[in-house]
Design an enzyme around this catalytic site. Structure first.
Site, PDB file in Angstrom:
ATOM      1  N   HIS A   1       0.838  -1.209   0.000  1.00 25.02           N
ATOM      2  CA  HIS A   1       0.000   0.000   0.000  1.00 25.02           C
ATOM      3  C   HIS A   1       0.870   1.256   0.000  1.00 25.02           C
ATOM      4  O   HIS A   1       0.653   2.177  -0.808  1.00 25.02           O
ATOM      5  CB  HIS A   1      -0.913  -0.020   1.232  1.00 25.02           C
ATOM      6  CG  HIS A   1      -1.744   1.211   1.408  1.00 25.02           C
ATOM      7  ND1 HIS A   1      -3.117   1.215   1.292  1.00 25.02           N
ATOM      8  CD2 HIS A   1      -1.407   2.502   1.698  1.00 25.02           C
ATOM      9  CE1 HIS A   1      -3.578   2.434   1.497  1.00 25.02           C
ATOM     10  NE2 HIS A   1      -2.557   3.238   1.752  1.00 25.02           N
ATOM     11  N   GLU A   2       1.862   1.300   0.895  1.00 23.18           N
ATOM     12  CA  GLU A   2       2.707   2.496   1.010  1.00 23.18           C
ATOM     13  C   GLU A   2       3.607   2.663  -0.210  1.00 23.18           C
ATOM     14  O   GLU A   2       3.843   3.790  -0.665  1.00 23.18           O
ATOM     15  CB  GLU A   2       3.547   2.437   2.286  1.00 23.18           C
ATOM     16  CG  GLU A   2       2.746   2.339   3.579  1.00 23.18           C
ATOM     17  CD  GLU A   2       1.663   3.400   3.707  1.00 23.18           C
ATOM     18  OE1 GLU A   2       1.800   4.493   3.123  1.00 23.18           O
ATOM     19  OE2 GLU A   2       0.661   3.118   4.390  1.00 23.18           O
TER      20      GLU A   2
ATOM     21  N   HIS B   1       1.929   4.407  -2.979  1.00 21.37           N
ATOM     22  CA  HIS B   1       1.932   5.870  -2.816  1.00 21.37           C
ATOM     23  C   HIS B   1       3.133   6.500  -3.513  1.00 21.37           C
ATOM     24  O   HIS B   1       3.035   7.604  -4.056  1.00 21.37           O
ATOM     25  CB  HIS B   1       1.984   6.242  -1.334  1.00 21.37           C
ATOM     26  CG  HIS B   1       0.648   6.433  -0.697  1.00 21.37           C
ATOM     27  ND1 HIS B   1      -0.228   7.424  -1.090  1.00 21.37           N
ATOM     28  CD2 HIS B   1       0.024   5.759   0.303  1.00 21.37           C
ATOM     29  CE1 HIS B   1      -1.333   7.367  -0.350  1.00 21.37           C
ATOM     30  NE2 HIS B   1      -1.203   6.363   0.500  1.00 21.37           N
TER      31      HIS B   1
END
Length: 205
Positions: free
Chosen positions: A173-174, A177
């Site tokens: 998820h990170e 980003h």
């Protein structure tokens, strides 16, 4: 020969680590450098644009990287319930993230500089995800159950490890980003794919 090898390693670490710009330094050092940086939100058009930008590698040994890493951690802690954060979420498009290590005793928070996923398992986990930068948004996403991760620490040392389960989900998820990928957009792409249930799940080609 050893000196040549060492130079090659150092070159590989820092070759693509551009120096921080004046605007980045201003952002990283604004206010009290021992305080949390504000978390950017998609509801603000200018902040949203930063969240959609591609991030660049950071020099692990740069003094501003150390300040940024610390202020990112404080920003994450300030949320009370967040389990991960990426540098774009505090307004800096650099490849730095924090994640809670649910796979380690005590569930510590750890930072990762210039993280790269070298390998992903075909077996997928399906679970709920939210985002510190997107107010009132939560949905279910498919993520690889196991990943091989490469990253650097603040001493410039490279690490490689296998991570699985919920911690692997947070890291994916990170790292999304860092490529300007938000879960609010990712869900639309996911809806166009099909998956079969195996041990967990697997994407159908």
């Amino acid at each position: 020969m050893k000196k040549v090898s060492l130079l090659l390693v150092l070159f590989s670490v820092f070759a693509f680590s551009q120096k921080y710009t004046k605007s980045e330094i201003s952002r990283i050092t604004e206010g009290n450098i021992d305080s949390a940086l504000p978390i950017f939100q998609t509801s603000d058009s200018l902040q949203h644009r930063v969240l959609l930008d591609q991030s660049m590698d950071a020099n692990p040994k740069d003094q501003y990287t150390k300040i940024l890493v610390n202020r990112m951690k404080l920003a994450l802690l300030s949320t009370g319930s967040g389990v991960g954060i990426a540098a774009p979420q505090v307004g800096i498009n650099r490849n730095i993230i924090w994640a809670k290590r649910f796979d380690k005793e005590g569930k510590p928070l750890e930072y990762f500089i210039n993280p790269k996923i070298l390998w992903r398992s075909e077996v997928l986990n399906l679970g709920p995800e939210g985002d510190l930068s997107i107010e009132v948004f939560r949905d279910y996403f498919y993520r690889s159950q196991v990943i091989q991760l490469e990253y650097f620490d603040l001493n410039g040392k490279k690490h490689t490890e296998i991570v699985e389960g919920f911690t692997a989900v947070i890291l994916q998820h990170e790292i999304d980003h860092l490529s300007g990928i938000l879960i609010s957009d990712k869900i639309e792409n996911q809806k166009m794919k099909t998956f079969e249930k195996v041990e967990l799940y697997k994407e159908l080609k």
